[in-house]
Motif scaffolding. Structure first.
Motif, mmCIF file in Angstrom:
data_model
loop_
_atom_site.group_PDB
_atom_site.id
_atom_site.type_symbol
_atom_site.label_atom_id
_atom_site.label_comp_id
_atom_site.label_asym_id
_atom_site.label_seq_id
_atom_site.Cartn_x
_atom_site.Cartn_y
_atom_site.Cartn_z
ATOM 1 N N ARG A 152 44.920 -14.732 -23.852
ATOM 2 C CA ARG A 152 45.244 -15.687 -25.262
ATOM 3 C C ARG A 152 45.555 -14.702 -26.271
ATOM 4 O O ARG A 152 45.279 -13.579 -26.409
ATOM 5 C CB ARG A 152 43.923 -16.181 -25.879
ATOM 6 N N PRO A 153 46.712 -15.207 -27.112
ATOM 7 C CA PRO A 153 47.190 -14.415 -28.350
ATOM 8 C C PRO A 153 46.158 -14.184 -29.370
ATOM 9 O O PRO A 153 45.247 -15.296 -29.271
ATOM 10 C CB PRO A 153 48.328 -15.224 -28.892
ATOM 11 N N VAL A 154 45.932 -13.055 -29.667
ATOM 12 C CA VAL A 154 44.900 -12.764 -30.735
ATOM 13 C C VAL A 154 44.850 -13.727 -31.863
ATOM 14 O O VAL A 154 43.510 -14.194 -32.210
ATOM 15 C CB VAL A 154 44.930 -11.507 -31.394
ATOM 16 N N ARG A 155 45.859 -14.199 -32.258
ATOM 17 C CA ARG A 155 45.749 -15.393 -33.451
ATOM 18 C C ARG A 155 45.204 -16.594 -32.889
ATOM 19 O O ARG A 155 44.784 -17.279 -34.018
ATOM 20 C CB ARG A 155 47.169 -15.664 -33.997
ATOM 21 N N LYS A 156 44.992 -16.844 -31.714
ATOM 22 C CA LYS A 156 44.345 -17.951 -31.335
ATOM 23 C C LYS A 156 42.829 -17.854 -30.973
ATOM 24 O O LYS A 156 42.356 -19.001 -30.480
ATOM 25 C CB LYS A 156 45.008 -18.728 -29.841
ATOM 26 N N LEU A 157 42.453 -16.907 -31.151
ATOM 27 C CA LEU A 157 41.018 -16.559 -31.062
ATOM 28 C C LEU A 157 40.130 -17.089 -32.091
ATOM 29 O O LEU A 157 40.781 -16.984 -33.384
ATOM 30 C CB LEU A 157 40.679 -15.208 -30.830
ATOM 31 N N SER A 158 38.886 -17.478 -32.071
ATOM 32 C CA SER A 158 37.940 -17.800 -33.080
ATOM 33 C C SER A 158 37.538 -16.259 -33.576
ATOM 34 O O SER A 158 37.723 -15.394 -32.910
ATOM 35 C CB SER A 158 36.553 -18.490 -32.579
ATOM 36 N N LEU A 159 36.904 -16.546 -34.722
ATOM 37 C CA LEU A 159 36.242 -15.004 -35.261
ATOM 38 C C LEU A 159 35.332 -14.409 -34.347
ATOM 39 O O LEU A 159 35.421 -13.015 -33.894
ATOM 40 C CB LEU A 159 35.621 -15.173 -36.584
ATOM 41 N N GLY A 160 34.502 -15.085 -33.745
ATOM 42 C CA GLY A 160 33.477 -14.307 -32.799
ATOM 43 C C GLY A 160 34.050 -13.892 -31.531
ATOM 44 O O GLY A 160 33.979 -12.971 -31.154
ATOM 45 N N GLN A 161 35.159 -14.567 -30.946
ATOM 46 C CA GLN A 161 35.889 -14.102 -29.973
ATOM 47 C C GLN A 161 36.716 -13.086 -30.066
ATOM 48 O O GLN A 161 36.656 -11.888 -29.560
ATOM 49 C CB GLN A 161 36.905 -15.168 -29.190
ATOM 50 N N ARG A 162 37.362 -12.832 -31.267
ATOM 51 C CA ARG A 162 38.132 -11.573 -31.792
ATOM 52 C C ARG A 162 37.125 -10.497 -31.841
ATOM 53 O O ARG A 162 37.685 -9.515 -31.454
ATOM 54 C CB ARG A 162 39.038 -11.734 -33.020
ATOM 55 N N MET A 163 36.027 -10.727 -32.642
ATOM 56 C CA MET A 163 35.118 -9.399 -32.813
ATOM 57 C C MET A 163 34.528 -8.904 -31.449
ATOM 58 O O MET A 163 34.521 -7.800 -31.396
ATOM 59 C CB MET A 163 33.971 -9.832 -33.510
ATOM 60 N N ARG A 164 34.472 -9.564 -30.309
ATOM 61 C CA ARG A 164 34.146 -9.260 -29.099
ATOM 62 C C ARG A 164 35.211 -8.377 -28.553
ATOM 63 O O ARG A 164 35.168 -7.517 -27.905
ATOM 64 C CB ARG A 164 33.562 -10.343 -28.116
ATOM 65 N N CYS A 165 36.508 -9.067 -28.661
ATOM 66 C CA CYS A 165 37.773 -8.317 -28.025
ATOM 67 C C CYS A 165 37.951 -6.924 -29.037
ATOM 68 O O CYS A 165 38.299 -5.831 -28.339
ATOM 69 C CB CYS A 165 38.892 -9.153 -28.463
ATOM 70 N N GLU A 166 37.572 -6.906 -30.284
ATOM 71 C CA GLU A 166 37.902 -5.759 -31.076
ATOM 72 C C GLU A 166 36.869 -4.848 -30.594
ATOM 73 O O GLU A 166 37.001 -3.520 -30.489
ATOM 74 C CB GLU A 166 37.368 -6.021 -32.632
ATOM 75 N N LEU A 167 35.387 -4.946 -30.335
ATOM 76 C CA LEU A 167 34.633 -4.176 -29.525
ATOM 77 C C LEU A 167 34.992 -3.384 -28.507
ATOM 78 O O LEU A 167 35.095 -2.052 -28.044
ATOM 79 C CB LEU A 167 33.333 -4.886 -29.562
ATOM 80 N N ALA A 168 35.386 -4.353 -27.803
ATOM 81 C CA ALA A 168 36.093 -3.741 -26.440
ATOM 82 C C ALA A 168 37.156 -3.011 -26.486
ATOM 83 O O ALA A 168 37.277 -1.939 -26.013
ATOM 84 C CB ALA A 168 36.594 -5.112 -25.335
ATOM 85 N N ALA A 169 38.020 -3.099 -27.589
ATOM 86 C CA ALA A 169 39.297 -2.475 -27.974
ATOM 87 C C ALA A 169 38.741 -0.963 -28.271
ATOM 88 O O ALA A 169 39.326 0.016 -27.993
ATOM 89 C CB ALA A 169 40.053 -2.918 -28.679
ATOM 90 N N SER A 170 37.680 -0.824 -28.836
ATOM 91 C CA SER A 170 37.227 0.425 -29.509
ATOM 92 C C SER A 170 36.534 1.204 -28.572
ATOM 93 O O SER A 170 36.208 2.313 -28.759
ATOM 94 C CB SER A 170 36.470 0.195 -30.853
ATOM 95 N N LEU A 171 36.322 0.579 -27.195
ATOM 96 C CA LEU A 171 35.445 1.506 -26.349
ATOM 97 C C LEU A 171 36.281 1.609 -25.056
ATOM 98 O O LEU A 171 35.683 2.154 -24.166
ATOM 99 C CB LEU A 171 34.019 0.425 -25.981
ATOM 100 N N LEU A 172 37.616 1.159 -25.098
ATOM 101 C CA LEU A 172 38.329 1.331 -23.847
ATOM 102 C C LEU A 172 38.382 2.841 -23.311
ATOM 103 O O LEU A 172 38.420 3.280 -22.092
ATOM 104 C CB LEU A 172 39.499 0.893 -23.956
ATOM 105 N N HIS A 173 38.172 3.944 -24.276
ATOM 106 C CA HIS A 173 38.469 5.110 -24.075
ATOM 107 C C HIS A 173 36.978 5.967 -24.140
ATOM 108 O O HIS A 173 36.941 7.175 -24.013
ATOM 109 C CB HIS A 173 39.343 5.749 -24.898
#
Length: 349
Positions: A152-173
């Protein structure tokens, strides 16, 4: 080893003074004047590896400014910072490999492309190998329930969904240190709980150091054993969460429900000599207030339980939210002085 080492850190900003009226505005065009504002005032603290530390304070206290200096976004006016052994604003390329950052009101994901594409771009930014990326991504997708969100494009995510994706992005490395600035802002209780549980498990499994700033003190209670409290750019408390409760909590309220009508006078007689106060909720329910530094709950209950039948007991303790709110609301210099002196004694010891 210390994950974060801060010594006499200061940050000052020049803020333009705006004169009143049209004449003032014209003068400002040709002869600007500035005030110097000190947002962070010579603070010092250390955070060892693997600790989850809460960094709290009112709006304008200096929390976000500190985080921005710790992550290399802002350059300090004075003082010394070491994060993972690096000076953040001087050794950017090496430094960022070991940190993850989540700003609750800003996104590191690209707005119009799929989440997985953002992850792939971040993989290249952080130079994560294909093997490590796949292993890490699989784990994060499973733990944060991202399977249906990846395309899904980020703009179509709810706030809660986006924050879970933000957490994953910050922990990929797989960073050693995670900076979280208001990570649960605007989220419902279910998503907040999921994120808290995930962060606790990451800390337990990988020893990830977490510095958390938040206005939601339930985040602090759920995650942190230590709290640093900031006010007007100064640290006014640095210590354990339980110690803060013990020192500044007002006490406990114990609610007792009985199978039949109970006399308030009898309850007062049973606890005669103890510094407690009783009140009646209903004819079968009574409430006793036990001061923080007074007698223990067990002593009060032992006098009542041994004599009377009790259907239910509920213990309500002053929570962290109430304590911190009261400290800031009163603006008491004495409270702040005591908290500061207590911190200084601990540091000297």
């Amino acid at each position: 080893m210390l994950a974060i080492d801060v010594h006499r850190l200061r940050k000052q900003f020049k803020v333009q003074k705006n004169r009143e009226g049209l004449k003032g505005a014209i003068r400002d065009l040709f002869n600007r004047e500035y005030n110097q504002v000190t947002a962070v005032k010579d603070i010092s603290f250390q955070i060892p590896q693997g600790e989850i530390c809460g960094y709290i304070g009112e709006n304008g206290a200096g929390k976000s400014t500190t985080i921005k200096m710790l992550t290399g976004i802002l350059v300090p006016t004075a003082g010394d910072i070491r994060v993972n052994g690096y000076i953040p604003h001087k050794e950017r390329e090496k430094f960022v490999q070991g940190i993850g950052v989540v700003f609750g009101q800003r996104s590191q994901l690209w707005w119009d492309i799929g989440v997985i594409e953002s992850f792939q771009l971040l993989k290249k930014v952080y130079r994560v190998s294909e093997t490590d990326y796949k292993e890490r991504l699989d784990e994060l997708v499973e733990r944060l329930h991202l399977g249906e969100l990846l395309n899904r494009p980020v703009r179509k995510l709810s706030l809660g969904q986006r924050m879970r994706c933000e957490l994953a992005a910050s922990l990929l490395h797989n960073p050693q240190i995670l900076f979280l600035d208001e990570p649960t802002i605007g989220l419902d209780i279910v998503v907040k709980t999921e994120i808290r549980e995930f962060l606790k498990s990451m800390n337990a499994r990988y020893g990830t150091t977490i510095l958390l700033t938040t206005h939601d003190l339930q985040d602090i209670e759920a995650l942190c054993s230590r709290v640093i409290m900031l006010d007007d750019g100064n640290i006014i408390y640095d210590g354990g969460l339980e110690e803060l409760k013990a020192r500044w909590g007002k006490g406990k309220e114990v609610i007792l429900r009985f199978p039949e009508s109970v006399s308030l006078f009898r309850l007062q007689e049973l606890t005669r000599g103890l510094e407690v106060s009783w009140s009646a909720e209903t004819d079968r329910t009574a409430k006793v207030w036990i001061p923080q530094q007074g007698v223990g709950v067990s002593e009060v209950l032992s006098r009542v339980v041994g004599v009377m039948n009790i259907e239910d007991i509920k213990i309500v303790e002053t929570n962290t939210d109430d304590i911190v709110r009261e400290i800031y609301k009163t603006g008491s210099a004495e409270v702040k002085k005591e908290l500061t002196e207590e911190r200084e004694v601990t540091v000297r010891a």
